[in-house]
Design a protein around this motif. Structure first.
Motif, PDB file in Angstrom:
ATOM      1  N   PRO A  13      51.336  39.068  43.718  1.00 42.47           N
ATOM      2  CA  PRO A  13      52.455  39.949  44.092  1.00 42.47           C
ATOM      3  C   PRO A  13      52.263  41.349  43.510  1.00 42.47           C
ATOM      4  CG  PRO A  13      53.240  37.906  43.069  1.00 42.47           C
ATOM      5  CD  PRO A  13      51.749  37.932  42.928  1.00 42.47           C
ATOM      6  N   GLU A  14      52.764  42.341  44.216  1.00 44.15           N
ATOM      7  CA  GLU A  14      52.650  43.723  43.760  1.00 44.15           C
ATOM      8  C   GLU A  14      53.282  43.910  42.385  1.00 44.15           C
ATOM      9  OE1 GLU A  14      51.338  47.409  43.466  1.00 44.15           O
ATOM     10  OE2 GLU A  14      50.744  45.987  45.029  1.00 44.15           O
ATOM     11  N   ALA A  15      54.362  43.200  42.115  1.00 41.44           N
ATOM     12  CA  ALA A  15      55.018  43.320  40.808  1.00 41.44           C
ATOM     13  C   ALA A  15      54.072  42.888  39.681  1.00 41.44           C
ATOM     14  CB  ALA A  15      56.300  42.490  40.768  1.00 41.44           C
ATOM     15  N   MET A  16      53.261  41.858  39.921  1.00 41.80           N
ATOM     16  CA  MET A  16      52.309  41.401  38.909  1.00 41.80           C
ATOM     17  C   MET A  16      51.237  42.466  38.669  1.00 41.80           C
ATOM     18  SD  MET A  16      52.062  38.765  36.958  1.00 41.80           S
ATOM     19  CE  MET A  16      53.023  37.576  37.848  1.00 41.80           C
ATOM     20  N   ARG A  17      50.802  43.095  39.720  1.00 43.19           N
ATOM     21  CA  ARG A  17      49.832  44.189  39.590  1.00 43.19           C
ATOM     22  C   ARG A  17      50.442  45.360  38.812  1.00 43.19           C
ATOM     23  NH1 ARG A  17      45.662  43.068  43.131  1.00 43.19           N
ATOM     24  NH2 ARG A  17      46.238  41.679  44.809  1.00 43.19           N
ATOM     25  N   HIS A  57      49.128  46.979  35.303  1.00 46.45           N
ATOM     26  CA  HIS A  57      48.853  48.413  35.204  1.00 46.45           C
ATOM     27  C   HIS A  57      49.631  49.048  34.046  1.00 46.45           C
ATOM     28  CE1 HIS A  57      48.090  52.550  36.421  1.00 46.45           C
ATOM     29  NE2 HIS A  57      49.384  52.756  36.277  1.00 46.45           N
ATOM     30  N   GLU A  58      50.924  48.760  33.959  1.00 44.80           N
ATOM     31  CA  GLU A  58      51.765  49.373  32.929  1.00 44.80           C
ATOM     32  C   GLU A  58      51.397  48.871  31.535  1.00 44.80           C
ATOM     33  OE1 GLU A  58      53.551  51.946  33.440  1.00 44.80           O
ATOM     34  OE2 GLU A  58      53.349  51.872  35.606  1.00 44.80           O
ATOM     35  N   LEU A  59      51.048  47.589  31.409  1.00 43.80           N
ATOM     36  CA  LEU A  59      50.619  47.079  30.106  1.00 43.80           C
ATOM     37  C   LEU A  59      49.296  47.704  29.673  1.00 43.80           C
ATOM     38  CD1 LEU A  59      51.577  43.295  30.113  1.00 43.80           C
ATOM     39  CD2 LEU A  59      52.440  45.092  28.604  1.00 43.80           C
ATOM     40  N   THR A  60      48.405  47.909  30.605  1.00 45.23           N
ATOM     41  CA  THR A  60      47.131  48.559  30.291  1.00 45.23           C
ATOM     42  C   THR A  60      47.377  49.975  29.782  1.00 45.23           C
ATOM     43  OG1 THR A  60      45.952  47.207  31.896  1.00 45.23           O
ATOM     44  CG2 THR A  60      44.899  49.272  31.236  1.00 45.23           C
ATOM     45  N   ALA A  61      48.264  50.705  30.458  1.00 42.97           N
ATOM     46  CA  ALA A  61      48.595  52.062  30.022  1.00 42.97           C
ATOM     47  C   ALA A  61      49.262  52.044  28.645  1.00 42.97           C
ATOM     48  CB  ALA A  61      49.514  52.736  31.050  1.00 42.97           C
ATOM     49  N   ARG A  73      47.654  53.763  25.244  1.00 41.83           N
ATOM     50  CA  ARG A  73      48.404  54.753  24.475  1.00 41.83           C
ATOM     51  C   ARG A  73      48.723  54.236  23.080  1.00 41.83           C
ATOM     52  NH1 ARG A  73      51.739  55.535  29.617  1.00 41.83           N
ATOM     53  NH2 ARG A  73      50.644  57.222  30.642  1.00 41.83           N
ATOM     54  N   GLY A  74      49.012  52.949  22.989  1.00 43.90           N
ATOM     55  CA  GLY A  74      49.311  52.346  21.690  1.00 43.90           C
ATOM     56  C   GLY A  74      48.155  52.458  20.716  1.00 43.90           C
ATOM     57  N   LEU A  81      60.268  42.241  25.713  1.00 43.40           N
ATOM     58  CA  LEU A  81      59.008  42.440  24.996  1.00 43.40           C
ATOM     59  C   LEU A  81      58.758  41.302  24.011  1.00 43.40           C
ATOM     60  CD1 LEU A  81      58.947  46.261  24.221  1.00 43.40           C
ATOM     61  CD2 LEU A  81      57.331  44.997  25.633  1.00 43.40           C
ATOM     62  N   ARG A  82      59.802  40.898  23.278  1.00 40.87           N
ATOM     63  CA  ARG A  82      59.670  39.783  22.333  1.00 40.87           C
ATOM     64  C   ARG A  82      59.266  38.519  23.078  1.00 40.87           C
ATOM     65  NH1 ARG A  82      64.590  39.293  20.839  1.00 40.87           N
ATOM     66  NH2 ARG A  82      64.488  41.036  19.389  1.00 40.87           N
ATOM     67  N   ARG A  83      59.929  38.251  24.183  1.00 41.41           N
ATOM     68  CA  ARG A  83      59.607  37.049  24.959  1.00 41.41           C
ATOM     69  C   ARG A  83      58.159  37.073  25.446  1.00 41.41           C
ATOM     70  NH1 ARG A  83      62.453  35.338  30.648  1.00 41.41           N
ATOM     71  NH2 ARG A  83      61.036  33.636  31.120  1.00 41.41           N
ATOM     72  N   PHE A  84      57.741  38.224  25.961  1.00 39.25           N
ATOM     73  CA  PHE A  84      56.355  38.355  26.420  1.00 39.25           C
ATOM     74  C   PHE A  84      55.382  38.117  25.282  1.00 39.25           C
ATOM     75  CE2 PHE A  84      52.490  40.766  27.223  1.00 39.25           C
ATOM     76  CZ  PHE A  84      52.132  40.251  28.461  1.00 39.25           C
ATOM     77  N   ASN A  85      55.613  38.763  24.152  1.00 44.24           N
ATOM     78  CA  ASN A  85      54.717  38.607  23.001  1.00 44.24           C
ATOM     79  C   ASN A  85      54.656  37.170  22.505  1.00 44.24           C
ATOM     80  OD1 ASN A  85      53.681  41.223  22.701  1.00 44.24           O
ATOM     81  ND2 ASN A  85      55.511  41.895  21.641  1.00 44.24           N
ATOM     82  N   GLU A  86      55.787  36.506  22.488  1.00 50.25           N
ATOM     83  CA  GLU A  86      55.811  35.115  22.009  1.00 50.25           C
ATOM     84  C   GLU A  86      55.076  34.174  22.973  1.00 50.25           C
ATOM     85  OE1 GLU A  86      59.966  34.397  21.451  1.00 50.25           O
ATOM     86  OE2 GLU A  86      59.992  35.379  19.476  1.00 50.25           O
TER      87      GLU A  86
END
Length: 146
Positions: free
Chosen positions: A6-10, A14-18, A22-23, A138-143
């Protein structure tokens, strides 16, 4: 590339890579603010030590998902910079507890203050609910991911 994603997954990828790119740059800046000899990856380690107060190396390694040998080398470098200390563990004389030195805490807090101010400026226009949702997701994703 899987054309069926799905486009949302892409967009997430993309946003996590950016964000990660930057991080890394921000971590390098923050590390230099804490101490000119600090490796960029060590900022995150100092964050955990600041949050924990005092922790055994084995517990910190498990929490961070890194090997004890790798973490021990990083801690040794931080000790050499005067940012971290080892104290005997009162419950197990064979073990040590790690914590920030007063100098390490002072330097870390100063660098973190600037970072938190930048977050505040960026998120100031967001509603409190949006900021709370962002932190929760973000917490949920990281966990779940890491």
């Amino acid at each position: 590339m899987d054309e069926h994603l799905p486009e949302a997954m892409r967009a997430v990828e993309h946003e996590l890579t950016a964000l990660l790119r930057r991080g890394r740059a921000v971590s390098s800046e923050l590390a230099r603010e804490v101490h000119p000899g600090l490796e960029p990856d060590a900022y995150g380690l100092l964050l955990w030590l600041r949050r924990c107060g005092s922790v055994r190396l084995t517990d910190l390694a498990a929490r961070l998902g890194v090997g004890k040998g790798t973490l021990s080398r990083q801690i040794h470098g931080l000790e050499g910079l005067g940012l971290v200390r080892r104290d005997p563990d009162p419950t197990d004389r064979r073990a040590a507890r790690l914590s920030l030195t007063e100098e390490g805490q002072r330097r870390f807090d100063a660098a973190q203050g600037g970072r938190l101010e930048r977050f505040r400026q960026t998120l100031d226009a967001w509603s409190a609910a949006d900021v709370g949702d962002f932190a929760r997701l973000l917490r949920r994703f990281n966990e779940e991911y890491f």
